[in-house]
Design an enzyme around this catalytic site. Structure first.
Site, mmCIF file in Angstrom:
data_model
loop_
_atom_site.group_PDB
_atom_site.id
_atom_site.type_symbol
_atom_site.label_atom_id
_atom_site.label_comp_id
_atom_site.label_asym_id
_atom_site.label_seq_id
_atom_site.Cartn_x
_atom_site.Cartn_y
_atom_site.Cartn_z
ATOM 1 N N SER A 126 6.992 9.820 3.182
ATOM 2 C CA SER A 126 6.806 9.143 1.902
ATOM 3 C C SER A 126 6.687 10.159 0.776
ATOM 4 C CB SER A 126 5.511 8.329 1.987
ATOM 5 O OG SER A 126 5.096 7.926 0.707
ATOM 6 N N ALA A 127 7.067 9.723 -0.404
ATOM 7 C CA ALA A 127 6.877 10.560 -1.594
ATOM 8 C C ALA A 127 5.403 10.831 -1.859
ATOM 9 C CB ALA A 127 7.504 9.881 -2.808
ATOM 10 N N TYR A 150 -3.916 7.860 4.101
ATOM 11 C CA TYR A 150 -2.538 7.470 4.425
ATOM 12 C C TYR A 150 -1.602 8.662 4.211
ATOM 13 C CZ TYR A 150 2.141 5.579 3.748
ATOM 14 O OH TYR A 150 3.500 5.370 3.814
ATOM 15 N N LYS A 154 0.717 11.057 6.895
ATOM 16 C CA LYS A 154 2.150 11.392 6.812
ATOM 17 C C LYS A 154 2.349 12.914 6.863
ATOM 18 C CE LYS A 154 3.889 7.318 6.669
ATOM 19 N NZ LYS A 154 4.620 6.830 7.837
HETATM 20 P P1 NAD Z 1 5.706 -2.546 7.578
HETATM 21 O O1 NAD Z 1 4.231 -2.682 7.726
HETATM 22 O O2 NAD Z 1 6.476 -3.716 7.088
HETATM 23 O O3 NAD Z 1 6.345 -2.072 8.965
HETATM 24 C C1 NAD Z 1 5.659 -1.230 9.871
HETATM 25 C C2 NAD Z 1 5.735 -1.882 11.241
HETATM 26 O O4 NAD Z 1 5.058 -1.051 12.188
HETATM 27 C C3 NAD Z 1 5.052 -3.253 11.286
HETATM 28 O O5 NAD Z 1 5.972 -4.193 11.824
HETATM 29 C C4 NAD Z 1 3.852 -3.048 12.204
HETATM 30 O O6 NAD Z 1 3.558 -4.206 12.949
HETATM 31 C C5 NAD Z 1 4.318 -1.875 13.056
HETATM 32 N N1 NAD Z 1 3.241 -1.038 13.606
HETATM 33 C C6 NAD Z 1 2.203 -0.468 12.933
HETATM 34 N N2 NAD Z 1 1.440 0.245 13.780
HETATM 35 C C7 NAD Z 1 2.019 0.146 15.007
HETATM 36 C C8 NAD Z 1 1.688 0.675 16.283
HETATM 37 N N3 NAD Z 1 0.596 1.427 16.481
HETATM 38 N N4 NAD Z 1 2.497 0.379 17.332
HETATM 39 C C9 NAD Z 1 3.603 -0.399 17.154
HETATM 40 N N5 NAD Z 1 3.943 -0.936 15.969
HETATM 41 C C10 NAD Z 1 3.155 -0.662 14.908
HETATM 42 O O7 NAD Z 1 5.991 -1.281 6.637
HETATM 43 P P2 NAD Z 1 7.335 -0.760 5.996
HETATM 44 O O8 NAD Z 1 7.226 -0.912 4.519
HETATM 45 O O9 NAD Z 1 8.501 -1.309 6.706
HETATM 46 O O10 NAD Z 1 7.187 0.795 6.296
HETATM 47 C C11 NAD Z 1 7.781 1.410 7.425
HETATM 48 C C12 NAD Z 1 7.398 2.874 7.453
HETATM 49 O O11 NAD Z 1 7.824 3.497 6.240
HETATM 50 C C13 NAD Z 1 5.891 3.127 7.559
HETATM 51 O O12 NAD Z 1 5.676 4.242 8.396
HETATM 52 C C14 NAD Z 1 5.493 3.449 6.138
HETATM 53 O O13 NAD Z 1 4.361 4.268 6.072
HETATM 54 C C15 NAD Z 1 6.734 4.167 5.628
HETATM 55 N N6 NAD Z 1 6.895 4.098 4.166
HETATM 56 C C16 NAD Z 1 6.912 2.877 3.546
HETATM 57 C C17 NAD Z 1 7.026 2.815 2.160
HETATM 58 C C18 NAD Z 1 7.016 1.488 1.432
HETATM 59 O O14 NAD Z 1 6.822 1.486 0.219
HETATM 60 N N7 NAD Z 1 7.219 0.358 2.093
HETATM 61 C C19 NAD Z 1 7.153 3.999 1.416
HETATM 62 C C20 NAD Z 1 7.153 5.219 2.089
HETATM 63 C C21 NAD Z 1 7.016 5.245 3.467
#
Ligand code: NAD
Ligand code: UDP
Length: 343
Positions: A126-127, A150, A154
């Site tokens: 992530s940024a 958080y 990362k």
């Molecule tokens: P999201 O919560 O919609 O998806 C994450 C998924 O991981 C969920 O379906 C959750 O049930 C599953 N999960 C969490 N912990 C778990 C575990 N221990 N075992 C199995 N499954 C697990 O989030 P997203 O927005 O799709 O983000 C996906 C990834 O991208 C994450 O790692 C997040 O930190 C990263 N990210 C997201 C953003 C954003 O703005 N959405 C920005 C930067 C990075």
């Protein structure tokens, strides 16, 4: 790619769109998710979009036995690792839960991959690892820092991946630093369905548009930005999903470095006020809003320098802000109850 790719967190927001993009590109996929922040109904939506048959494993990435069983059943070509918790405020209140889930979870996954000799991974960073950037747009070489648990999780995962690659260069690793993903698949069948009150701007706007919330609170209009509201680099989730396919391809190529760290963003800054105005204009729905105090921990501006992604992955965004707003609204208006909406 003829061997399957494992997608952890594949029923989540970004994972589900990436699952669709990979499947439509002919890449066989398996999804693993513990459903702690997503709905199994995502799988029905993927099936409606033609992703069928699709193997889904409900398991936690910290469950070594479940991972070993899965890796024994499939000769995975690699893993796209989305699974993680992502709410910044919650991470401040529950640091151990975040570090355990995100860091221990990632180590558990990497260990299972090592046991199975699957050494190709694309990681969702992530940024946020840039903290409050001194210079925008931000290049990948900018200093890294963590301003909350958080972000720390990362950074710790990134460090573990860098250590792993230097210990064993057979590992092929792409660290993707996402900026602000928004929007939804154009069908309106997949999108972002946060639990409770949304933390992020776009889902809050769509819920105001739907009448589920009274008004958007704009967190501060006294930043050093053109209109005083915070500026971010929003990218369409389908462009972001394409970035994962590009990363998987790059990790297979002999002329590309095999530890890749790239920003995925547009390089274009959009303020909160611009987002509100564009959403209202594109969709013909007014967004009630009022300015309140700054949100603690927010930075004025966060923008990607996306040139390395173009050079290394041959990837760049295609879809603009108007499309992000239109697709987000189509998703929300077709699915007022998220994935529980009968279609
Ligand atoms: P999201 O919560 O919609 O998806 C994450 C998924 O991981 C969920 O379906 C959750 O049930 C599953 N999960 C969490 N912990 C778990 C575990 N221990 N075992 C199995 N499954 C697990 O989030 P997203 O927005 O799709 O983000 C996906 C990834 O991208 C994450 O790692 C997040 O930190 C990263 N990210 C997201 C953003 C954003 O703005 N959405 C920005 C930067 C990075
Ligand atoms: N924001 C806002 N009201 C909200 C949610 C967000 O004004 O209800 C602003 C926030 O201050 C930031 C921008 O919108 O300037 C993007 O916030 P988001 O939480 O979506 O992403 P992040 O802060 O992680 O970049």
């Amino acid at each position: 790619m003829t061997q399957p790719i494992l997608i952890t967190g594949g029923t989540g927001f970004i994972g589900s769109h990436t699952a669709l993009v990979l499947a439509q590109a002919g890449v066989p996929i398996v999804i693993l998710d513990n459903l702690c922040n997503s709905s199994p109904k995502v799988l029905d939506r993927l099936a409606r979009l033609g992703v069928t048959p699709l193997e889904f494993v409900q398991a936690d990435i910290r469950d070594a036995q479940a991972l070993d069983d899965l890796f024994a059943r499939h000769a995975f070509e690699g893993v796209v690792h989305f699974a993680g918790l992502k709410a910044v405020g919650e991470s401040v209140a529950q640091p151990l839960r975040y570090l355990d889930n995100n860091v221990s979870g990632t180590l558990s996954l990497l260990q299972a991959m090592e046991r199975a000799q699957v050494r190709r991974v694309v990681f969702s960073s992530s940024a946020t690892v840039y903290g409050d950037p001194a210079v925008v747009p931000i290049a990948e070489s900018a200093p890294l820092t963590a301003t909350n648990p958080y972000g720390r999780s990362k950074l710790m995962c990134e460090d573990a991946l860098r250590e792993l690659h230097s210990a064993d260069p057979r590992w092929r690793i792409a660290i993707l630093r996402y900026f602000n993903p928004v929007g939804a698949h154009e069908s309106g069948l997949l999108g972002e369905a946060p639990n409770g009150i949304p933390n992020n701007l776009m889902p809050y706007i769509t819920q105001v548009a739907l009448g589920q919330r009274d008004a958007l609170q704009i967190f501060g209009n006294d930043y050093a930005t053109p209109d005083g509201t915070g500026v971010r680099d929003y990218l369409h989730v389908m462009d972001l999903a394409q970035g994962h396919l590009a990363a998987l391809k790059a990790l297979g190529a002999s002329d590309t470095p095999q530890l890749l760290t790239v920003n995925l963003g547009t390089g274009q800054g959009v303020s909160v006020q611009q987002m509100v105005d564009t959403f209202a204009h594109v969709n013909g729905v007014p967004i009630a809003h009022r300015v309140v105090a700054r949100r603690p921990g927010d930075v004025a501006q966060c923008l990607a320098d996306p040139s390395l992604a173009k050079a290394l992955l041959n990837w760049q965004t295609e879809l603009g802000l108007e499309r992000m707003c239109a697709d987000a609204w189509r998703w929300q208006s077709m699915n007022p109850q998220g994935f529980d909406t009968p279609l």
